[in-house]
Scaffold this motif. Structure first.
Motif, short mmCIF file in Angstrom:
data_model
loop_
_atom_site.label_atom_id
_atom_site.label_comp_id
_atom_site.label_asym_id
_atom_site.label_seq_id
_atom_site.Cartn_x
_atom_site.Cartn_y
_atom_site.Cartn_z
N UNK A 280 -10.77 5.63 4.32
CA UNK A 280 -10.44 4.21 4.31
C UNK A 280 -10.15 3.80 5.73
N UNK A 281 -9.64 2.61 5.90
CA UNK A 281 -9.36 2.13 7.25
C UNK A 281 -8.13 2.78 7.89
N UNK A 282 -7.36 3.53 7.11
CA UNK A 282 -6.19 4.21 7.66
C UNK A 282 -6.33 5.73 7.59
N UNK A 283 -7.54 6.23 7.36
CA UNK A 283 -7.79 7.66 7.29
C UNK A 283 -8.31 8.09 5.93
N UNK A 284 -8.34 9.39 5.69
CA UNK A 284 -8.84 9.94 4.43
C UNK A 284 -7.75 9.91 3.36
N UNK A 285 -8.17 9.73 2.13
CA UNK A 285 -7.24 9.71 1.02
C UNK A 285 -6.60 8.34 0.83
N UNK A 286 -5.59 8.31 -0.01
CA UNK A 286 -4.91 7.06 -0.34
C UNK A 286 -4.00 6.62 0.80
N UNK A 287 -4.00 5.32 1.08
CA UNK A 287 -3.03 4.74 2.00
C UNK A 287 -2.51 3.46 1.37
#
Length: 184
Positions: A118-125
């Motif tokens: 995503x826009x903040x890295x891998x996985x859920x943010x």
């Protein structure tokens, strides 16, 4: 003023084809999350900056079509367009294996499947709106085959709902979307 704001939001979302209801199903699937109460996402699912624990929302999916090989989960924030210049992607998980007509994912649990960026890295943010309260969309897609998403590496794609549907339309059997607001 509040009625005017609701009316303007309704027009905006209708014009741009976004979902403002709690759930929108395109077929028989039903999606719910205990992380969303009365249309509001619980604080624990937000970023730490806003007092959250940055843990993913629980998901309960039913009515999965029999021919489904896998599902994909995408969570994005169309309200980020004004402050960030793009729809912000919070969660991409592809090719989650399913069997049967239902699927459950507990809060904070990492789903089996390909974890995307995503826009903040891998996985859920979790939710971390910079300017105001935002409405977030969580979509689950039933797929007739696994997709070859560009999920990792330098060329990873941050899939919004629109981008995923454009790239993998031929694989989608059904989809369901729920939305929730986060108030900072």
């Amino acid at each position: 003023l509040e009625i005017l704001m609701i009316f303007l939001k309704l027009i905006f979302y209708s014009f741009f084809g976004l979902i403002i209801s709690t759930q929108y199903s395109f077929g028989e699937m039903k999606l719910s999350s205990e992380g969303i109460n009365d249309g509001k996402i619980k604080k624990e699912h937000a970023c730490k900056k806003y007092g959250g624990k940055n843990i993913s929302l629980p998901i309960s999916l039913s009515g999965i079509p029999a021919e489904t090989k896998s599902i994909t989960i995408i969570m994005d924030d169309p309200d980020a367009m004004a402050p960030a210049g793009k729809i912000w992607v919070h969660w991409n998980v592809f090719n989650i294996p399913v069997s049967g007509e239902s699927y459950k994912l507990s809060s904070g649990k990492k789903p089996k499947g390909t974890i995307g960026k995503g826009h903040s890295g891998s996985g859920y943010f979790g939710m971390c709106p910079p300017d105001k309260n935002h409405t977030y969309r969580i979509a689950v897609y039933a797929l007739k085959n696994n997709v070859k998403a560009k999920a990792s590496g330098f060329n990873a794609v941050k899939y919004t709902l629109k981008r995923f549907e454009k790239d993998f339309n031929d694989s989608i059997i059904d989809k369901v979307i729920i939305s929730g607001d986060f108030y900072r």
